[in-house]
Design an enzyme around this catalytic site. Structure first.
Site, PDB file in Angstrom:
ATOM      1  N   ASP A   1     -17.218 -13.072  15.652  1.00  0.00           N
ATOM      2  CA  ASP A   1     -16.318 -13.395  16.758  1.00  0.00           C
ATOM      3  C   ASP A   1     -16.106 -12.101  17.540  1.00  0.00           C
ATOM      4  O   ASP A   1     -15.532 -11.150  17.013  1.00  0.00           O
ATOM      5  CB  ASP A   1     -14.990 -13.914  16.186  1.00  0.00           C
ATOM      6  CG  ASP A   1     -13.969 -14.227  17.270  1.00  0.00           C
ATOM      7  OD1 ASP A   1     -14.193 -13.839  18.440  1.00  0.00           O
ATOM      8  OD2 ASP A   1     -12.936 -14.841  16.945  1.00  0.00           O
TER       9      ASP A   1
ATOM     10  N   SER B   1     -23.857 -11.974  35.385  1.00  0.00           N
ATOM     11  CA  SER B   1     -23.723 -13.162  36.216  1.00  0.00           C
ATOM     12  C   SER B   1     -23.669 -12.726  37.663  1.00  0.00           C
ATOM     13  O   SER B   1     -23.122 -11.665  37.972  1.00  0.00           O
ATOM     14  CB  SER B   1     -22.423 -13.877  35.854  1.00  0.00           C
ATOM     15  OG  SER B   1     -22.081 -14.805  36.859  1.00  0.00           O
TER      16      SER B   1
ATOM     17  N   TYR C   1     -12.757 -15.477  36.063  1.00  0.00           N
ATOM     18  CA  TYR C   1     -14.121 -15.329  35.539  1.00  0.00           C
ATOM     19  C   TYR C   1     -14.834 -14.179  36.259  1.00  0.00           C
ATOM     20  O   TYR C   1     -15.406 -13.289  35.629  1.00  0.00           O
ATOM     21  CB  TYR C   1     -14.901 -16.629  35.723  1.00  0.00           C
ATOM     22  CG  TYR C   1     -16.358 -16.502  35.314  1.00  0.00           C
ATOM     23  CD1 TYR C   1     -16.697 -16.395  33.963  1.00  0.00           C
ATOM     24  CD2 TYR C   1     -17.371 -16.479  36.268  1.00  0.00           C
ATOM     25  CE1 TYR C   1     -18.027 -16.265  33.577  1.00  0.00           C
ATOM     26  CE2 TYR C   1     -18.700 -16.350  35.887  1.00  0.00           C
ATOM     27  CZ  TYR C   1     -19.022 -16.238  34.542  1.00  0.00           C
ATOM     28  OH  TYR C   1     -20.335 -16.095  34.162  1.00  0.00           O
TER      29      TYR C   1
ATOM     30  N   LYS D   1     -16.390 -10.557  34.921  1.00  0.00           N
ATOM     31  CA  LYS D   1     -17.795 -10.192  35.082  1.00  0.00           C
ATOM     32  C   LYS D   1     -17.983  -8.962  35.977  1.00  0.00           C
ATOM     33  O   LYS D   1     -18.865  -8.149  35.746  1.00  0.00           O
ATOM     34  CB  LYS D   1     -18.593 -11.386  35.633  1.00  0.00           C
ATOM     35  CG  LYS D   1     -18.775 -12.499  34.592  1.00  0.00           C
ATOM     36  CD  LYS D   1     -19.518 -11.967  33.376  1.00  0.00           C
ATOM     37  CE  LYS D   1     -20.114 -13.063  32.527  1.00  0.00           C
ATOM     38  NZ  LYS D   1     -20.908 -12.552  31.394  1.00  0.00           N
TER      39      LYS D   1
END
Length: 292
Positions: A66, A143, A156, A160
């Site tokens: 994890d 991304s 998000y 990134k």
């Protein structure tokens, strides 16, 4: 004499890019890789096992890891029989989509815990070993949302964008240790990332507080997304090819683009530093027929 295998550790292997890359490297006919495929929830390992059909006892091992739990990363590292990792692939990540006003602090914190701190913490744990070895590769699933902003993806994109900064900073230092850092910049990919994505649906109670104008723009954005996914999404196999290019390259680049659709938009940010060209262009792409 048999060549020593390259030891690869990959995070986020229960589905998507991580799973495809693990299978591909473990199935390499020359058996040049020993892959440690890690995932947070070992209950999800069946899919990976099905994909390799028991052929790869000597090239694949599955470990629990994890990325938000330092002890879990250390435990996984200690289970690597070879006591070294040549190629670290930081792939674990989660998405979040919806109007910013609808996001709870806990949800936002979780995205940053996984995408940002999880990635940094994973690199942290394996860095000293790579420095001591005097060689290594770190590949990160990036991304296009880390290169330019996307409406309704504020948190998000924040996570990134932050990874871009962390990796760029590290890359400058790590060239002095013969360690290469590469970001594989993905656009839309046909994977479980979408299924696992935390997304506000139009009827959700979390959206009751959000104004009507925002909701109609959100609706438009969702339509845009589904169109993009139908027309432009890449298969994980295409993405894996780009990872393989980076892995096999003798002098890997810092950024690899998996498709040539997006970089022109990113370019506008650099050529027009005041930022307005990009904002207008993106707005036009997504909300085409809205009055600006």
């Amino acid at each position: 004499m048999s060549m020593e295998k390259k030891v690869v550790l990959i995070t986020g292997c229960s589905s998507g890019i991580g799973l495809s890359l693990a299978v591909r490297l473990a199935s390499d006919t020359s058996k040049m890789f020993k892959v440690y495929a890690t995932m947070r929830n070992l209950a999800k390992k069946e899919r990976l096992l099905d994909s390799v059909k028991g052929l790869h006892q000597d090239t694949l091992e599955i470990l629990q890891m994890d990325v938000t739990d330092r002890q879990s990363i250390l435990t996984a590292r200690d289970k690597v029989v070879e006591k070294r990792v040549d190629i670290l692939v930081c792939n674990a990540g989660v998405g979040l989509m919806g109007p910013l006003e609808a996001q709870s602090l806990d949800t936002m914190r979780h995205i940053l815990e996984v995408n940002l701190l999880g990635t940094i913490q994973t690199m942290q744990v394996f860095l000293s070993g790579m420095k001591a070895q005097g060689q290594g590769r770190i590949l990160i699933t990036g991304s296009t949302g880390g290169l330019h902003g996307l409406p309704f993806n504020e948190v998000y994109c924040a996570s990134k964008f932050a990874i871009e900064g962390a990796c760029e900073s590290l890359a400058v230092l790590l060239q002095h240790f013969n360690i290469q850092v590469s970001l594989i910049e993905c656009g839309p990919v046909n994977s479980d990332f979408l299924i696992n994505l935390q997304k506000a649906e139009l009827g959700d109670s979390s959206l009751q507080q959000v104004d009507g104008r925002t909701l109609s723009l959100y609706e438009k954005y969702l339509e845009h997304c589904s169109m993009v996914f139908q027309n432009a999404a890449q298969d994980t196999e295409d993405i894996v090819e780009v990872f393989l290019d980076a892995i096999h390259s003798t002098s890997p680049a810092f950024r690899y683009f998996t498709s040539n659709v997006m970089p022109p938009v990113t370019k506008q940010k650099v050529t027009e530093p005041d930022g307005m060209e990009y904002i207008k262009a993106m707005s036009k792409i997504i909300f085409a027929d809205e009055d600006q």
